[in-house]
Write a protein that holds these residues in place. Structure first.
Motif, PDB file in Angstrom:
ATOM      1  N   ALA A 174       0.831  -1.210   0.000  1.00 27.92           N
ATOM      2  CA  ALA A 174       0.000   0.000   0.000  1.00 27.92           C
ATOM      3  C   ALA A 174       0.865   1.259   0.000  1.00 27.92           C
ATOM      4  N   TYR A 223      -4.764   2.570   3.669  1.00 25.83           N
ATOM      5  CA  TYR A 223      -4.815   1.108   3.762  1.00 25.83           C
ATOM      6  C   TYR A 223      -5.216   0.674   5.170  1.00 25.83           C
ATOM      7  N   SER A 282      -8.872   1.322   5.608  1.00 27.49           N
ATOM      8  CA  SER A 282      -9.692   0.308   4.927  1.00 27.49           C
ATOM      9  C   SER A 282      -9.725  -0.999   5.683  1.00 27.49           C
TER      10      SER A 282
END
Length: 391
Positions: free
Chosen positions: A23, A381, A384
């Motif tokens: 990421a 990231y 998420s």
């Protein structure tokens, strides 16, 4: 970052923690590319593609030059800025200390004196002589010569200088008579008729010499009739000079004839030739007295300037004001030079010059863009993952 991204994606299945690395690398790659594009777009078309709003500096070269010139004119070359910058500069003190050194004052004196031959050689001898004659005539044009001469005689009479002058003249006449007695005797004999005996000539000669000597003695007597006549004549002459227009006209006519007389022209030419020769010698000789005097004068000036703060302050104010006015009044010319130089550069030249000046900073912009992009990608990231685990 591209390599790290590929490796992290390939190994992420076996090592889940590499998801964070992937990421970061993915976002860093995007950030780096975006900043590369932005920086490159300033100076050229990225990858040579004519993308709109790229190659900004080459396309706006003329406008940038005008803006830089205007920025300099209104933000740097102003009375306020120059006054603040020059306020503490001691122009006079620096100049005085510099001139006080022998080598420096010698160099300045040599430069000043060295210009004399060039200037002198530019002047035609006839023109110089005519100039001096005309200058003398012009300077005396408005001067009343007769009254001025009367005042001079008044001063001489007040100091009894006229009596000394008379005594000096009488002494010279008496001396001339005494030294030339033989010559006078011979002239008397030569002009006498041949039938007159020499004894008569000798008697005549003796009477003549005695008569002349008697007159000289009477004139030398301060209480004699001759001296009284002399005083009256001088006083009458002074009165006539101060009051009579006729004397003024006569002196004017005499002066005009004298100025136009060939002898006077020749004399002026001779004087100029002598002055010219002396100036040329003084300007070319390393040991000339003129050079030494010029150096001495410069050092005296420097010493006096160092010892007089009030004069230094006045000179500094004058120099500061002169410099500021000279620069500000010509600032449009100064900035126009900047603008003309930039206008003459082609687009590639100005891009290269600007890019070379800020090249290291541009590299850090790309690096910082890469790191910032990577950090932002890592944070996104993490967010998420947090949202996925919450579901």
């Amino acid at each position: 970052m591209a390599v790290v991204f590929v490796v992290a994606r390939l190994l992420q299945a076996r090592h889940p923690w590499l998801g964070f690395v992937a990421a970061f690398a993915e976002a860093a790659m995007v950030g780096g590319l975006a900043d590369w594009f932005a920086v490159t777009a300033l100076f050229r078309h990225p990858l040579g593609l004519p993308i709109p709003h790229t190659a900004i500096i080459p396309r706006n070269k003329d406008r940038i030059g005008a803006n830089i010139a205007e920025f300099l004119e209104h933000n740097f070359i102003t009375h306020e800025v120059l006054q603040n910058e020059l306020r503490d500069v001691d122009f006079a003190g620096v100049s005085a200390r510099w001139l006080a050194e022998d080598a420096n004052s010698r160099a300045v004196a040599e430069r000043l004196v060295g210009t004399i031959p060039a200037v002198v050689n530019m002047i035609d001898d006839r023109d110089a002589a005519e100039f001096f004659r005309g200058a003398l005539g012009s300077s005396l044009k408005d001067v009343r010569l007769a009254p001025m001469l009367g005042q001079v005689l008044n001063v001489l009479v007040a100091g009894r200088q006229h009596v000394r002058l008379l005594q000096r003249v009488l002494g010279l006449v008496a001396k001339a008579l005494e030294e030339n007695r033989g010559y006078i005797r011979q002239k008397v004999h030569d002009h006498s008729p041949s039938w007159i005996p020499k004894m008569v000539d000798e008697k005549f000669y003796e009477r003549l010499m005695n008569g002349i000597q008697s007159i000289l003695d009477d004139m030398a007597d301060e209480n004699g009739e001759w001296r009284a006549r002399f005083h009256r004549s001088i006083e009458d002459l002074i009165h006539e000079l101060e009051t009579s227009p006729e004397y003024e006209e006569k002196l004017r006519a005499l002066l005009a004839r004298g100025l136009h007389h060939p002898l006077f022209r020749e004399y002026v030419g001779t004087v100029w030739s002598d002055v010219r020769a002396r100036l040329l010698t003084a300007g070319t000789s390393p040991d000339s007295r003129l050079l030494a005097r010029a150096q001495a004068a410069l050092q005296v000036f420097a010493a006096a300037l160092q010892q007089n703060p009030a004069i230094r302050a006045k000179l500094n104010d004058w120099m500061r004001g002169f410099a500021i006015e000279a620069v500000v009044e010509r600032r449009s010319l100064i900035v126009s030079v900047v603008q003309r130089v930039i206008d003459k550069w082609d687009a590639e030249t100005i891009s290269q010059k600007l890019e070379l000046q800020v090249g290291s900073d541009l590299q850090f912009i790309r690096i910082n863009g890469t790191l910032v992009g990577g950090v932002v990608g890592l944070l996104l990231y993490c967010v998420s993952l947090a949202l996925a685990s919450g579901q």
